[in-house]
Design a protein around this motif. Structure first.
Motif, PDB file in Angstrom:
ATOM      1  N   LYS A   1       6.724   3.035   3.848  1.00  0.00           N
ATOM      2  CA  LYS A   1       5.493   3.534   3.960  1.00  0.00           C
ATOM      3  C   LYS A   1       4.795   3.276   2.722  1.00  0.00           C
ATOM      4  CE  LYS A   1       6.140   7.731   6.006  1.00  0.00           C
ATOM      5  NZ  LYS A   1       5.632   8.873   7.068  1.00  0.00           N
ATOM      6  N   ALA A   2       5.289   4.096   1.984  1.00  0.00           N
ATOM      7  CA  ALA A   2       5.008   3.991   0.040  1.00  0.00           C
ATOM      8  C   ALA A   2       4.213   2.870  -0.251  1.00  0.00           C
ATOM      9  CB  ALA A   2       5.967   4.404  -1.208  1.00  0.00           C
ATOM     10  N   GLU A   3       4.842   1.095   0.121  1.00  0.00           N
ATOM     11  CA  GLU A   3       4.799   0.137  -0.453  1.00  0.00           C
ATOM     12  C   GLU A   3       3.716  -0.067   0.762  1.00  0.00           C
ATOM     13  OE1 GLU A   3       9.332  -2.034  -1.613  1.00  0.00           O
ATOM     14  OE2 GLU A   3       8.494  -1.802   0.744  1.00  0.00           O
ATOM     15  N   GLU A   4       3.653   0.096   1.575  1.00  0.00           N
ATOM     16  CA  GLU A   4       2.122  -0.421   2.314  1.00  0.00           C
ATOM     17  C   GLU A   4       1.367   0.399   2.552  1.00  0.00           C
ATOM     18  OE1 GLU A   4       2.265  -2.472   5.353  1.00  0.00           O
ATOM     19  OE2 GLU A   4       3.925  -3.428   4.215  1.00  0.00           O
ATOM     20  N   PHE A   5       1.561   1.429   1.496  1.00  0.00           N
ATOM     21  CA  PHE A   5       0.158   1.982   1.361  1.00  0.00           C
ATOM     22  C   PHE A   5      -0.450   1.577   0.110  1.00  0.00           C
ATOM     23  CE2 PHE A   5      -0.546   6.988  -0.048  1.00  0.00           C
ATOM     24  CZ  PHE A   5      -2.296   6.719  -0.200  1.00  0.00           C
ATOM     25  N   GLY A   6       0.812   1.658  -0.960  1.00  0.00           N
ATOM     26  CA  GLY A   6       0.378   1.163  -1.946  1.00  0.00           C
ATOM     27  C   GLY A   6      -0.795  -0.491  -2.158  1.00  0.00           C
ATOM     28  N   ALA A   7      -0.541  -1.614  -1.107  1.00  0.00           N
ATOM     29  CA  ALA A   7      -1.019  -2.124  -0.808  1.00  0.00           C
ATOM     30  C   ALA A   7      -2.148  -2.140  -0.005  1.00  0.00           C
ATOM     31  CB  ALA A   7       0.337  -3.437   0.695  1.00  0.00           C
TER      32      ALA A   7
ATOM     33  N   VAL B   1       6.350  -9.143  -9.349  1.00  0.00           N
ATOM     34  CA  VAL B   1       7.471  -9.607  -7.671  1.00  0.00           C
ATOM     35  C   VAL B   1       6.327  -7.921  -6.785  1.00  0.00           C
ATOM     36  CG1 VAL B   1       9.901 -10.490  -8.383  1.00  0.00           C
ATOM     37  CG2 VAL B   1       9.146  -8.094  -7.708  1.00  0.00           C
ATOM     38  N   GLU B   2       6.001  -7.265  -7.500  1.00  0.00           N
ATOM     39  CA  GLU B   2       5.024  -5.749  -6.404  1.00  0.00           C
ATOM     40  C   GLU B   2       4.062  -6.723  -5.777  1.00  0.00           C
ATOM     41  OE1 GLU B   2       3.015  -1.888  -7.779  1.00  0.00           O
ATOM     42  OE2 GLU B   2       2.870  -3.646  -8.352  1.00  0.00           O
ATOM     43  N   LYS B   3       3.169  -7.446  -6.415  1.00  0.00           N
ATOM     44  CA  LYS B   3       0.962  -8.276  -6.264  1.00  0.00           C
ATOM     45  C   LYS B   3       1.601  -9.561  -5.663  1.00  0.00           C
ATOM     46  CE  LYS B   3      -0.908  -4.550  -9.247  1.00  0.00           C
ATOM     47  NZ  LYS B   3      -0.078  -4.203  -9.977  1.00  0.00           N
TER      48      LYS B   3
END
Length: 495
Positions: A404-410, A431-433
């Motif tokens: 969820k945190a990764e989707e929120f960040g995206a 790799v993050e973006k």
């Protein structure tokens, strides 16, 4: 003849490469034991871990050149690493690649006050440069929050900024010269102590290239005399939106502060508990505005920004009256990241940039996203140049929280692009973006960027898997015409 089992083949390959590395470096500078490699398995983006095939620690340019030439000739992947503070996974290693750790390049080579520059090795810390020259009232302007540990070579790779980049620029604006080593071992010197140089701006191209094009072995940076006076002003607001409007008013009035930072309520309370900087706790948002220059000018600017703050609804305004107090104001801001770590078991630090005038709308939309995902967010960012650093709070031990945190960040990054901004301000793509690059760039844009990668690294050996969601073969990008099954320039390697 019986073929070796795959795992034995890997071990044999590792030992062959390690033997070659030990012919270039002292044996103690070649790390192959798994337990010792754990020190290199991650960077600041700690959600991902991967031990490298091995780590090597050179300390001369000649050693770096020999290592890269061997890897080029043998087709071995290489990941350069500075202090490992990257927040985008830029220094994450590969299980089948060498990690090139530059920590032993830690010397200041020359300080030239007449030309106002310092020549350093890439492993010198950002703050180490200022420490070396502050006795003569000089300093190095870019100042990331991690400046006490982040390396200047890593700053070049990510084009790092900091709280004073609004007025004094990012790394690229304070860089005069580089020595770099290309993947085939070629040593290249760019720029120098002079202010400008002819030809293509290759140094500008390499700055922010995230280790994909070359390895930095020497850096020449610009230093500045300390301003006559510097004072910081704390301004508290009933809402983040009003603080955002004030940012636009200050810049719109033609005032360019030395720093213009913003924190929201969760970040304010965390930083105050951590540092006791004297922040107001009854506000929803806090601006830290630093004005520098001649004393009379600074006094007038403080009056003007205080007036603008009042017009935008500020409920508290406090200016520093000593250097110690100014430093204390900034200590809270620079400690905000570790301070927020006390609010939740984990947090995910994002990095995106928007036009300043979009701040109020973006902050409102982020609140909506926070409610949608059921995760809190603390905001700490470089408000003056629109560089956001939302800290998404979560608990990795809870099933699905990290996802969820990764989707929120995206979604925050998509919002930045939607508002006319960019995916990163200073942390890099890594790799993050990487898989969000098509949100900002067209297929043609990405192919042209990859052509630059191919010009420096035809086999794709330097820091592969970073930045580009899909790396094409160099020959494919060349749109080469195949005639009767023959490709022109058959000596160009394909990968």
């Amino acid at each position: 003849m019986e073929m070796p089992r795959p795992d034995q083949a890997v071990l044999d390959r590792r030992e062959k490469i390690a033997a070659a590395m030990r012919s270039i470096l002292p044996a103690s500078s070649v790390v192959t034991e798994l337990q010792e490699l754990q020190a290199f398995e991650s960077d600041g983006l700690t959600a991902y871990r991967q031990p490298p095939l091995m780590a090597v620690l050179p300390e001369t340019t000649q050693q770096v050149s020999a290592i890269l030439k061997y890897c080029h000739d043998e087709g071995i992947k290489v990941v350069p690493r500075g202090s490992g503070t990257s927040l985008s996974g830029g220094a994450l290693p590969l299980e089948d690649g060498i990690l090139l750790a530059m920590g032993k390049f830690n010397r200041i080579l020359d300080i030239d006050y007449e030309d106002r520059c310092v020549v350093v090795q890439p492993g010198v810390s950002n703050l180490g440069i200022t420490r070396a020259v502050e006795g003569n009232n000089f300093y190095y302007a870019p100042d990331p929050s991690s400046q006490i540990i982040c390396s200047i070579g890593g700053n070049v790779a990510e084009n790092s900024g900091g709280v004073h980049c609004l007025k004094y620029g990012l790394t690229t604006n304070n860089l005069l010269g580089l020595e770099v080593v290309l993947i085939d071992g070629t040593v290249l010197r760019l720029g120098g102590r002079h202010l400008d140089s002819g030809g293509y701006d290759i140094m500008g191209l390499l700055t922010g290239s995230e280790g994909l094009l070359a390895v930095v072995t020497e850096v020449t940076v610009r230093i500045l005399p300390k301003p006559e006076t510097a004072r910081a002003v704390l301004m508290g607001f009933p809402s983040s939106e009003q603080a955002g409007e004030c940012v636009g008013s200050i810049i719109g009035a033609g005032i360019v502060p030395g720093g213009l930072e913003m924190m929201d309520r969760p970040a304010i309370h965390a930083a105050e508990d951590f540092v006791h900087a004297g922040y107001p706790l009854d506000v929803e948002a806090l601006l830290i505005v630093e004005l520098d220059g001649p004393a009379g000018e600074v006094d007038l600017l403080i009056e003007e920004v205080s007036r603008l703050a009042g017009e935008n609804g500020a409920t508290s305004i406090r200016a520093s009256n000593s250097e110690e107090e100014r430093q204390t104001f900034w200590a809270g801001r620079k400690s905000a990241f570790p301070a927020v770590g006390r609010l939740a078991p984990d947090y995910y630090c994002m990095d995106g940039t928007i036009p300043r005038k979009k701040l109020p709308e973006v902050l409102r939309r982020m609140k909506e996203l926070s409610q949608h995902y059921g995760l809190d967010v603390a905001n700490v960012f470089h408000a003056g140049d629109g560089n956001l650093h939302p800290l998404i709070l979560f608990d990795a031990s809870k099933e699905g929280d990290l996802h969820k945190a990764e989707e929120f960040g995206a979604d925050i990054l998509r919002l930045c692009v939607e508002m006319g901004g960019v995916l990163t301000g200073e942390h890099g793509v890594g790799v993050e973006k990487r898989d969000l690059m098509p949100e900002m760039f067209s297929k043609t844009d990405l192919e042209h960027q990859q052509r630059l990668k191919c010009a420096f690294d035809t086999q794709g050996l330097l820091n592969p898997g970073k930045v580009f969601p899909q790396l094409h073969r160099c020959a494919e990008l060349g749109r080469m015409h195949i005639h009767k099954g023959q490709m022109p320039f058959p000596d160009i390697p394909r990968f």
